[in-house]
Design a protein around this motif. Structure first.
Motif, PDB file in Angstrom:
ATOM      1  N   SER A  14     -11.089  20.237  46.911  1.00 32.80           N
ATOM      2  CA  SER A  14     -12.055  21.447  47.066  1.00 32.80           C
ATOM      3  C   SER A  14     -11.349  22.574  46.581  1.00 32.80           C
ATOM      4  O   SER A  14     -12.341  23.293  45.658  1.00 32.80           O
ATOM      5  N   ALA A  15     -10.108  22.852  46.783  1.00 30.81           N
ATOM      6  CA  ALA A  15      -9.490  24.041  45.929  1.00 30.81           C
ATOM      7  C   ALA A  15      -9.157  23.993  44.452  1.00 30.81           C
ATOM      8  O   ALA A  15      -9.694  25.099  43.622  1.00 30.81           O
ATOM      9  N   ARG A  29       2.187  25.895  36.165  1.00 31.93           N
ATOM     10  CA  ARG A  29       2.785  24.787  35.724  1.00 31.93           C
ATOM     11  C   ARG A  29       4.009  25.099  35.013  1.00 31.93           C
ATOM     12  O   ARG A  29       5.066  24.332  34.966  1.00 31.93           O
ATOM     13  N   ASN A  30       3.704  26.449  34.201  1.00 28.71           N
ATOM     14  CA  ASN A  30       4.767  26.825  33.423  1.00 28.71           C
ATOM     15  C   ASN A  30       6.063  27.524  34.281  1.00 28.71           C
ATOM     16  O   ASN A  30       6.830  28.180  33.515  1.00 28.71           O
ATOM     17  N   GLY A  31       5.776  27.889  35.520  1.00 30.47           N
ATOM     18  CA  GLY A  31       6.661  28.547  36.367  1.00 30.47           C
ATOM     19  C   GLY A  31       5.828  29.874  37.062  1.00 30.47           C
ATOM     20  O   GLY A  31       4.859  29.961  37.101  1.00 30.47           O
ATOM     21  N   PRO A  32       6.752  30.428  37.904  1.00 29.90           N
ATOM     22  CA  PRO A  32       6.092  31.449  38.913  1.00 29.90           C
ATOM     23  C   PRO A  32       5.750  32.677  37.991  1.00 29.90           C
ATOM     24  O   PRO A  32       6.015  33.074  37.122  1.00 29.90           O
ATOM     25  N   LEU A  33       4.580  33.135  38.872  1.00 31.82           N
ATOM     26  CA  LEU A  33       3.867  34.195  38.154  1.00 31.82           C
ATOM     27  C   LEU A  33       3.477  35.015  39.524  1.00 31.82           C
ATOM     28  O   LEU A  33       3.086  34.813  40.669  1.00 31.82           O
ATOM     29  N   THR A  34       3.436  36.475  38.920  1.00 31.34           N
ATOM     30  CA  THR A  34       2.723  37.614  40.038  1.00 31.34           C
ATOM     31  C   THR A  34       1.321  37.450  39.856  1.00 31.34           C
ATOM     32  O   THR A  34       0.708  36.901  39.089  1.00 31.34           O
ATOM     33  N   VAL A  35       0.516  37.973  41.014  1.00 30.05           N
ATOM     34  CA  VAL A  35      -0.946  38.018  40.898  1.00 30.05           C
ATOM     35  C   VAL A  35      -1.366  39.036  39.774  1.00 30.05           C
ATOM     36  O   VAL A  35      -2.305  38.578  39.102  1.00 30.05           O
ATOM     37  N   GLY A  36      -0.677  39.855  39.313  1.00 27.96           N
ATOM     38  CA  GLY A  36      -1.010  40.749  38.200  1.00 27.96           C
ATOM     39  C   GLY A  36      -0.776  40.028  36.909  1.00 27.96           C
ATOM     40  O   GLY A  36      -1.647  40.266  36.102  1.00 27.96           O
ATOM     41  N   SER A  57      -3.201  28.999  48.248  1.00 29.63           N
ATOM     42  CA  SER A  57      -2.081  29.260  49.252  1.00 29.63           C
ATOM     43  C   SER A  57      -2.506  28.341  50.673  1.00 29.63           C
ATOM     44  O   SER A  57      -1.799  27.630  51.207  1.00 29.63           O
ATOM     45  N   GLU A  58      -3.625  28.730  51.083  1.00 29.34           N
ATOM     46  CA  GLU A  58      -4.577  28.335  52.270  1.00 29.34           C
ATOM     47  C   GLU A  58      -4.289  26.803  52.152  1.00 29.34           C
ATOM     48  O   GLU A  58      -4.289  26.065  53.256  1.00 29.34           O
ATOM     49  N   SER A  59      -4.439  26.199  51.232  1.00 26.54           N
ATOM     50  CA  SER A  59      -4.888  24.736  51.013  1.00 26.54           C
ATOM     51  C   SER A  59      -3.339  24.018  50.731  1.00 26.54           C
ATOM     52  O   SER A  59      -3.606  22.805  50.398  1.00 26.54           O
ATOM     53  N   GLY A  60      -2.330  24.789  50.706  1.00 24.84           N
ATOM     54  CA  GLY A  60      -1.018  24.491  50.571  1.00 24.84           C
ATOM     55  C   GLY A  60      -0.537  23.797  49.119  1.00 24.84           C
ATOM     56  O   GLY A  60       0.477  23.301  48.886  1.00 24.84           O
ATOM     57  N   ILE A  61      -1.282  24.326  48.137  1.00 24.76           N
ATOM     58  CA  ILE A  61      -1.209  24.113  46.760  1.00 24.76           C
ATOM     59  C   ILE A  61      -0.139  25.204  46.437  1.00 24.76           C
ATOM     60  O   ILE A  61       0.879  24.692  45.604  1.00 24.76           O
ATOM     61  N   LEU A  62       0.015  26.416  46.765  1.00 27.36           N
ATOM     62  CA  LEU A  62       0.826  27.267  46.042  1.00 27.36           C
ATOM     63  C   LEU A  62       1.779  27.750  47.504  1.00 27.36           C
ATOM     64  O   LEU A  62       1.441  27.780  48.546  1.00 27.36           O
ATOM     65  N   GLU A  63       2.958  28.370  47.223  1.00 28.46           N
ATOM     66  CA  GLU A  63       3.452  29.139  48.023  1.00 28.46           C
ATOM     67  C   GLU A  63       3.867  30.456  47.613  1.00 28.46           C
ATOM     68  O   GLU A  63       3.726  30.673  46.246  1.00 28.46           O
ATOM     69  N   VAL A  64       4.061  31.436  48.274  1.00 31.72           N
ATOM     70  CA  VAL A  64       4.084  32.700  47.755  1.00 31.72           C
ATOM     71  C   VAL A  64       5.447  33.599  48.248  1.00 31.72           C
ATOM     72  O   VAL A  64       5.685  33.155  49.582  1.00 31.72           O
ATOM     73  N   ARG A  65       5.965  34.451  47.591  1.00 29.22           N
ATOM     74  CA  ARG A  65       7.213  35.023  48.101  1.00 29.22           C
ATOM     75  C   ARG A  65       7.142  36.668  47.724  1.00 29.22           C
ATOM     76  O   ARG A  65       6.518  36.567  46.554  1.00 29.22           O
ATOM     77  N   ALA A  66       7.538  37.192  48.671  1.00 29.09           N
ATOM     78  CA  ALA A  66       7.392  38.892  48.433  1.00 29.09           C
ATOM     79  C   ALA A  66       8.861  39.172  47.673  1.00 29.09           C
ATOM     80  O   ALA A  66       9.824  38.742  47.726  1.00 29.09           O
ATOM     81  N   ARG A  70       5.908  43.115  44.957  1.00 28.16           N
ATOM     82  CA  ARG A  70       5.059  42.207  44.274  1.00 28.16           C
ATOM     83  C   ARG A  70       5.120  40.735  45.143  1.00 28.16           C
ATOM     84  O   ARG A  70       6.145  40.509  45.626  1.00 28.16           O
ATOM     85  N   ARG A  71       3.861  40.087  44.948  1.00 23.83           N
ATOM     86  CA  ARG A  71       3.978  38.896  45.233  1.00 23.83           C
ATOM     87  C   ARG A  71       4.078  37.676  44.110  1.00 23.83           C
ATOM     88  O   ARG A  71       3.215  37.786  43.344  1.00 23.83           O
ATOM     89  N   VAL A  72       5.113  36.677  44.401  1.00 20.75           N
ATOM     90  CA  VAL A  72       5.383  35.694  43.181  1.00 20.75           C
ATOM     91  C   VAL A  72       4.774  34.512  43.700  1.00 20.75           C
ATOM     92  O   VAL A  72       5.106  34.039  45.020  1.00 20.75           O
ATOM     93  N   TYR A  73       3.851  33.813  43.067  1.00 22.27           N
ATOM     94  CA  TYR A  73       3.198  32.725  43.241  1.00 22.27           C
ATOM     95  C   TYR A  73       3.753  31.485  42.429  1.00 22.27           C
ATOM     96  O   TYR A  73       4.131  31.764  41.152  1.00 22.27           O
ATOM     97  N   THR A  74       4.165  30.147  43.361  1.00 21.21           N
ATOM     98  CA  THR A  74       4.696  29.150  42.741  1.00 21.21           C
ATOM     99  C   THR A  74       3.957  27.919  43.215  1.00 21.21           C
ATOM    100  O   THR A  74       3.368  28.017  44.299  1.00 21.21           O
ATOM    101  N   LEU A  75       4.001  26.935  42.360  1.00 23.10           N
ATOM    102  CA  LEU A  75       3.319  25.568  42.732  1.00 23.10           C
ATOM    103  C   LEU A  75       4.056  24.919  43.662  1.00 23.10           C
ATOM    104  O   LEU A  75       5.384  24.824  43.699  1.00 23.10           O
ATOM    105  N   ARG A  76       3.345  24.088  44.665  1.00 24.26           N
ATOM    106  CA  ARG A  76       4.221  23.241  45.581  1.00 24.26           C
ATOM    107  C   ARG A  76       3.880  21.908  45.124  1.00 24.26           C
ATOM    108  O   ARG A  76       2.727  21.519  44.672  1.00 24.26           O
ATOM    109  N   SER A  77       4.867  21.037  45.280  1.00 24.26           N
ATOM    110  CA  SER A  77       5.050  19.667  44.364  1.00 24.26           C
ATOM    111  C   SER A  77       4.195  18.678  45.647  1.00 24.26           C
ATOM    112  O   SER A  77       3.408  17.869  45.020  1.00 24.26           O
TER     113      SER A  77
END
Length: 114
Positions: A14-15, A29-36, A57-66, A70-77
């Motif tokens: 669904s996500a 897929r190419n690496g972490p990025l910020t929301v901006g 993030s809520e669906s578990g696809i991404l993880e976020v770290r501060a 800035r908030r940096v997003y990465t894919l979860r495997s």
């Protein structure tokens, strides 16, 4: 008797069904990025990008770290590994169906000869 098939969490599909969210996953897929960075690359306003990132993030696809402010997003495997397992179950299921069909055809051919 039907064998147990690997389950796929419908939340993941669904996500990913929304085009902007799928594009976000492709970017990450190419690496972490910020929301901006994500908003800029997709031509979205930051609030729109944030909304999509929240769903992912809520669906578990991404993880976020501060990092600082800035908030940096990465894919979860994990969700993708589950999806891969689920997809790999299809050829096996089709092979089982063909085996059942072959058994059935052999049976009815034997009945015709009798």
């Amino acid at each position: 008797m039907q064998k147990h098939r690997p389950a796929l969490d419908i939340t993941t599909l669904s996500a990913l069904a929304e085009p902007n969210r799928l594009h976000i996953v492709e970017l990450l897929r190419n690496g972490p990025l910020t929301v901006g960075e994500i908003a800029e690359r997709l031509g979205l306003r930051q609030p729109q990008a944030s909304k999509h990132l929240k769903v992912l993030s809520e669906s578990g696809i991404l993880e976020v770290r501060a990092e600082a402010n800035r908030r940096v997003y990465t894919l979860r495997s994990e969700p993708f590994l589950k999806m891969e397992t689920w997809l790999k179950s299809f050829p096996q299921a089709m092979e089982e169906r063909f085996d059942n069909l072959e058994e059935y055809l052999t049976k009815i051919q034997g009945e015709k000869k009798s």
